[in-house]
Design an enzyme around this catalytic site. Structure first.
Site, PDB file in Angstrom:
ATOM      1  N   LYS A   1       0.844  -1.204   0.000  1.00  0.00           N
ATOM      2  CA  LYS A   1       0.000   0.000   0.000  1.00  0.00           C
ATOM      3  C   LYS A   1       0.873   1.245   0.000  1.00  0.00           C
ATOM      4  O   LYS A   1       0.693   2.153  -0.809  1.00  0.00           O
ATOM      5  CB  LYS A   1      -0.898  -0.004   1.246  1.00  0.00           C
ATOM      6  CG  LYS A   1      -1.569   1.328   1.513  1.00  0.00           C
ATOM      7  CD  LYS A   1      -2.444   1.292   2.739  1.00  0.00           C
ATOM      8  CE  LYS A   1      -1.755   1.648   4.035  1.00  0.00           C
ATOM      9  NZ  LYS A   1      -1.475   3.085   4.229  1.00  0.00           N
ATOM     10  N   ASN A   2       1.830   1.299   0.926  1.00  0.00           N
ATOM     11  CA  ASN A   2       2.590   2.540   1.077  1.00  0.00           C
ATOM     12  C   ASN A   2       3.528   2.809  -0.102  1.00  0.00           C
ATOM     13  O   ASN A   2       3.887   3.955  -0.354  1.00  0.00           O
ATOM     14  CB  ASN A   2       3.382   2.526   2.398  1.00  0.00           C
ATOM     15  CG  ASN A   2       2.456   2.719   3.593  1.00  0.00           C
ATOM     16  OD1 ASN A   2       1.281   3.013   3.429  1.00  0.00           O
ATOM     17  ND2 ASN A   2       2.991   2.530   4.796  1.00  0.00           N
TER      18      ASN A   2
ATOM     19  N   CYS B   1      -4.974   8.463   9.635  1.00  0.00           N
ATOM     20  CA  CYS B   1      -5.217   7.830  10.934  1.00  0.00           C
ATOM     21  C   CYS B   1      -5.007   8.845  12.058  1.00  0.00           C
ATOM     22  O   CYS B   1      -4.098   9.673  11.988  1.00  0.00           O
ATOM     23  CB  CYS B   1      -4.244   6.677  11.142  1.00  0.00           C
ATOM     24  SG  CYS B   1      -4.633   5.205  10.206  1.00  0.00           S
TER      25      CYS B   1
ATOM     26  N   ARG C   1       1.201  14.664  13.198  1.00  0.00           N
ATOM     27  CA  ARG C   1       1.615  14.467  11.813  1.00  0.00           C
ATOM     28  C   ARG C   1       1.628  15.747  10.969  1.00  0.00           C
ATOM     29  O   ARG C   1       0.892  15.885   9.995  1.00  0.00           O
ATOM     30  CB  ARG C   1       0.747  13.387  11.146  1.00  0.00           C
ATOM     31  CG  ARG C   1       0.745  12.115  11.943  1.00  0.00           C
ATOM     32  CD  ARG C   1      -0.035  11.025  11.274  1.00  0.00           C
ATOM     33  NE  ARG C   1       0.792  10.251  10.382  1.00  0.00           N
ATOM     34  CZ  ARG C   1       0.328   9.221   9.676  1.00  0.00           C
ATOM     35  NH1 ARG C   1      -0.921   8.863   9.741  1.00  0.00           N
ATOM     36  NH2 ARG C   1       1.136   8.538   8.888  1.00  0.00           N
TER      37      ARG C   1
ATOM     38  N   ASP D   1       5.888  19.998   8.276  1.00  0.00           N
ATOM     39  CA  ASP D   1       7.018  20.927   8.272  1.00  0.00           C
ATOM     40  C   ASP D   1       8.256  20.377   7.550  1.00  0.00           C
ATOM     41  O   ASP D   1       8.968  21.104   6.862  1.00  0.00           O
ATOM     42  CB  ASP D   1       7.373  21.355   9.709  1.00  0.00           C
ATOM     43  CG  ASP D   1       7.532  20.184  10.668  1.00  0.00           C
ATOM     44  OD1 ASP D   1       7.014  19.084  10.351  1.00  0.00           O
ATOM     45  OD2 ASP D   1       8.165  20.339  11.718  1.00  0.00           O
TER      46      ASP D   1
ATOM     47  N   ASP E   1       4.329   0.497  12.188  1.00  0.00           N
ATOM     48  CA  ASP E   1       3.109  -0.076  11.614  1.00  0.00           C
ATOM     49  C   ASP E   1       2.889  -1.542  12.021  1.00  0.00           C
ATOM     50  O   ASP E   1       1.884  -2.139  11.626  1.00  0.00           O
ATOM     51  CB  ASP E   1       3.132   0.035  10.080  1.00  0.00           C
ATOM     52  CG  ASP E   1       2.867   1.462   9.601  1.00  0.00           C
ATOM     53  OD1 ASP E   1       2.514   2.316  10.428  1.00  0.00           O
ATOM     54  OD2 ASP E   1       3.020   1.708   8.391  1.00  0.00           O
TER      55      ASP E   1
ATOM     56  N   ARG F   1      -8.782   0.032   4.384  1.00  0.00           N
ATOM     57  CA  ARG F   1      -7.779   0.961   3.851  1.00  0.00           C
ATOM     58  C   ARG F   1      -6.468   0.232   3.543  1.00  0.00           C
ATOM     59  O   ARG F   1      -5.716   0.660   2.676  1.00  0.00           O
ATOM     60  CB  ARG F   1      -7.486   2.076   4.866  1.00  0.00           C
ATOM     61  CG  ARG F   1      -8.627   3.046   5.085  1.00  0.00           C
ATOM     62  CD  ARG F   1      -8.183   4.209   5.945  1.00  0.00           C
ATOM     63  NE  ARG F   1      -6.908   4.727   5.464  1.00  0.00           N
ATOM     64  CZ  ARG F   1      -5.996   5.318   6.218  1.00  0.00           C
ATOM     65  NH1 ARG F   1      -6.213   5.509   7.500  1.00  0.00           N
ATOM     66  NH2 ARG F   1      -4.861   5.746   5.702  1.00  0.00           N
TER      67      ARG F   1
HETATM   68  C1  UD1 Z   1       4.561   6.689   6.423  1.00  0.00           C
HETATM   69  C2  UD1 Z   1       3.625   5.533   6.228  1.00  0.00           C
HETATM   70  C3  UD1 Z   1       2.986   5.137   7.559  1.00  0.00           C
HETATM   71  C4  UD1 Z   1       4.068   4.858   8.598  1.00  0.00           C
HETATM   72  C5  UD1 Z   1       5.052   6.023   8.679  1.00  0.00           C
HETATM   73  C6  UD1 Z   1       6.243   5.730   9.588  1.00  0.00           C
HETATM   74  C7  UD1 Z   1       2.829   5.925   3.970  1.00  0.00           C
HETATM   75  C8  UD1 Z   1       1.684   6.263   3.092  1.00  0.00           C
HETATM   76  N1  UD1 Z   1       2.582   5.938   5.289  1.00  0.00           N
HETATM   77  O1  UD1 Z   1       3.787   7.787   6.887  1.00  0.00           O
HETATM   78  O2  UD1 Z   1       2.205   3.969   7.340  1.00  0.00           O
HETATM   79  O3  UD1 Z   1       3.479   4.676   9.861  1.00  0.00           O
HETATM   80  O4  UD1 Z   1       5.568   6.324   7.367  1.00  0.00           O
HETATM   81  O5  UD1 Z   1       6.912   4.589   9.174  1.00  0.00           O
HETATM   82  O6  UD1 Z   1       3.903   5.616   3.513  1.00  0.00           O
HETATM   83  N2  UD1 Z   1       6.621  14.325  10.888  1.00  0.00           N
HETATM   84  C9  UD1 Z   1       6.816  15.640  11.192  1.00  0.00           C
HETATM   85  N3  UD1 Z   1       6.835  16.552  10.180  1.00  0.00           N
HETATM   86  C10 UD1 Z   1       6.666  16.190   8.875  1.00  0.00           C
HETATM   87  C11 UD1 Z   1       6.479  14.841   8.566  1.00  0.00           C
HETATM   88  C12 UD1 Z   1       6.459  13.917   9.597  1.00  0.00           C
HETATM   89  O7  UD1 Z   1       6.967  15.994  12.371  1.00  0.00           O
HETATM   90  O8  UD1 Z   1       6.716  17.074   7.995  1.00  0.00           O
HETATM   91  C13 UD1 Z   1       6.575  13.333  11.988  1.00  0.00           C
HETATM   92  C14 UD1 Z   1       5.220  12.657  12.083  1.00  0.00           C
HETATM   93  O9  UD1 Z   1       4.333  13.427  12.846  1.00  0.00           O
HETATM   94  C15 UD1 Z   1       5.568  11.346  12.738  1.00  0.00           C
HETATM   95  C16 UD1 Z   1       6.952  11.034  12.183  1.00  0.00           C
HETATM   96  O10 UD1 Z   1       7.462  12.272  11.681  1.00  0.00           O
HETATM   97  O11 UD1 Z   1       5.627  11.490  14.123  1.00  0.00           O
HETATM   98  C17 UD1 Z   1       6.978   9.979  11.081  1.00  0.00           C
HETATM   99  O12 UD1 Z   1       6.251  10.436   9.994  1.00  0.00           O
HETATM  100  P1  UD1 Z   1       6.593  10.046   8.486  1.00  0.00           P
HETATM  101  O13 UD1 Z   1       7.821   9.215   8.422  1.00  0.00           O
HETATM  102  O14 UD1 Z   1       6.552  11.308   7.690  1.00  0.00           O
HETATM  103  O15 UD1 Z   1       5.341   9.172   8.138  1.00  0.00           O
HETATM  104  P2  UD1 Z   1       4.394   9.258   6.887  1.00  0.00           P
HETATM  105  O16 UD1 Z   1       5.189   9.466   5.644  1.00  0.00           O
HETATM  106  O17 UD1 Z   1       3.257  10.164   7.164  1.00  0.00           O
END
Ligand code: UD1
Length: 422
Positions: free
Chosen positions: A22-23, A118, A123, A126, A308, A400
């Site tokens: 999925k991801n 979720c 999340r 920035d 996950d 999902r």
């Molecule tokens: C992706 C995965 C999700 C998985 C996560 C961590 C997809 C579609 N989803 O989510 O299933 O749980 O990786 O392995 O691939 N953060 C910030 N600022 C940002 C971006 C992220 O503070 O701009 C923080 C988030 O709040 C979170 C952490 O970084 O606490 C990890 O997020 P991130 O690695 O970005 O996860 P996703 O890409 O959203």
């Protein structure tokens, strides 16, 4: 709303086919926006998140067709009519934010609503914004939307991320493929889904090296071509079903599984007394004797233990011998499955980002409610191991991220059925 009824009935044996990730698919699909030529994905999973991304791309004017019962997605972004990702679609799924980098790179502008997804933490965006700004984008937040522009085009730069965010890495890498000059992204995420994205971008003509390490280098090109790409195996679906024989006993072969996708997770299973072995067609997981042993888990970016799989691992630890400590370091609010597992007789104490689980001899079936995607499947796993019946409601979370969950678990002998809602 549909629910799932599970009746615990002993060991599971047989084979489960694992779908495409999925991801990975959710970042490969927006890559179509980078090129005028068609991009075709094979081995795509049949999931509601994929339908959401399809609707989002179509709202931008892309042509997206689902072929071969959804396993092939054929896309073309020859002419796009909009560069705005609307709140109504984006709020359903955080991964919608992955159109930001490609739109900005190809059209010099994008307007993307801040995402939903979720409810497992704040999340923010920035890290995405900082990376794209390093490439010369100007981004401001207005009325809940990120307004991004790069009138003279994006320019390659050296940028170090403060945290190895998966989504930010994907957005920055996609944007940099069409930027002028070289981009060096440091502290990049190393997840297999990023490696898969880079392999696809390379087929499209992008010049990228270092994927799978924490430094990715991208040499910008003028345009990208079309390509056909097979989506990598879903390591989270794989890990989830590896837990089915771990929690119920028995021996299950996960078709399409690879050890390199789940190394840190398989090490924990091994320490808990569950064997994992590579076979010609995948991975074989067996728990033949006695209860599993408690093991401690800390979630980390890849190659560490995946966040996950934390909820599903907690379900296993609920039935282990001894006490385990699960520390969640990626998301600040990801223990919502704990109170539901407690309703099934589990002994769990949560303090901040740490859950202490003392195993019980057996869980008891109960009505429970799924609160997010991975939480919902952890409750199904717990139900498989519990005495009596467990009804998991709010199954839309499950749809999902898990295709044919009932069929796959029935195939190895589980007693599970989907109950249609009113
Ligand atoms: C992706 C995965 C999700 C998985 C996560 C961590 C997809 C579609 N989803 O989510 O299933 O749980 O990786 O392995 O691939 N953060 C910030 N600022 C940002 C971006 C992220 O503070 O701009 C923080 C988030 O709040 C979170 C952490 O970084 O606490 C990890 O997020 P991130 O690695 O970005 O996860 P996703 O890409 O959203």
């Amino acid at each position: 709303m549909d629910s799932i009824l599970v009746t615990g009935n002993g060991p599971l044996n047989g084979q489960i086919p694992i779908a495409g990730a999925k991801n990975a698919c959710l970042t490969l699909m927006p890559a179509t926006l980078l090129s005028e030529e068609p991009l075709t994905l094979t081995n795509a999973p049949r999931l509601s998140d994929i339908k959401t991304m399809t609707a989002l791309l179509q709202s931008l004017g892309a042509e997206v067709s689902s072929l071969q019962d959804g396993q092939v997605i054929a896309m073309s972004s020859h002419t796009l009519t909009s560069q705005t990702a609307d709140y109504d679609i984006v709020r359903k799924m955080r991964a919608s934010n992955l159109v930001l980098g490609p739109l900005l790179a190809r059209f010099g502008q994008a307007v993307v609503s801040l995402p939903g997804g979720c409810a497992i933490g704040a999340r923010p965006m920035d890290l995405h914004v900082e990376g794209l700004e390093a490439l010369g984008a100007e981004i401001e937040l207005k009325d809940g939307y990120l307004h991004a522009k790069a009138p003279g085009g994006l320019k390659g730069a050296v940028h170090e991320m403060r945290f190895a965010s998966v989504g930010a890495t994907e957005n920055i890498v996609m944007a940099a493929t069409l930027a002028k000059g070289t981009t060096v992204l440091k502290n990049a995420a190393r997840e297999p889904e990023i490696v898969d994205l880079v392999e696809c971008l390379r087929k499209m003509g992008a010049q990228i090296s270092g994927e799978g390490t924490s430094t990715i280098e991208i040499q910008g090109v003028d345009r990208l071509n079309g390509a056909t790409h097979q989506v990598v195996t879903d390591r989270i679906e794989l890990g989830t079903y590896m837990l089915a024989p771990a929690i119920c006993g028995g021996e299950v072969e996960l078709l399409g599984g690879r050890m390199s996708l789940v190394e840190s997770f398989a090490e924990k299973l091994d320490a808990a007394g569950v064997s994992v072995a590579e076979t010609e067609n995948g991975l074989k997981v067996a728990r033949k004797k006695g209860r599993v042993q408690a093991v401690d888990v800390v979630t980390e970016p890849f190659p560490g233990f995946p966040t996950d799989l934390q909820a599903q691992m907690m379900a296993l630890m609920c039935t282990a011998e001894g006490t385990s400590v699960l520390e969640e370091r990626i998301f600040e609010n990801r223990f919502m499955h704990a109170p539901e597992l407690v309703r099934m007789g589990a002994n769990i104490e949560v303090h901040g980002g740490t859950a202490t689980v003392t195993g019980v001899e057996s869980l008891k079936g109960a009505p429970v409610m799924a609160t997010d995607l991975r939480a919902s499947v952890s409750l199904i796993l717990a139900g498989l191991a519990a005495e009596g019946e467990t009804t998991v409601s709010r199954v839309y979370h499950l749809d999902r991220g898990y295709e044919h969950v009932v069929r796959k678990l029935e195939g190895v002998g589980a007693k599970i059925e989907r109950i249609k809602g009113q």
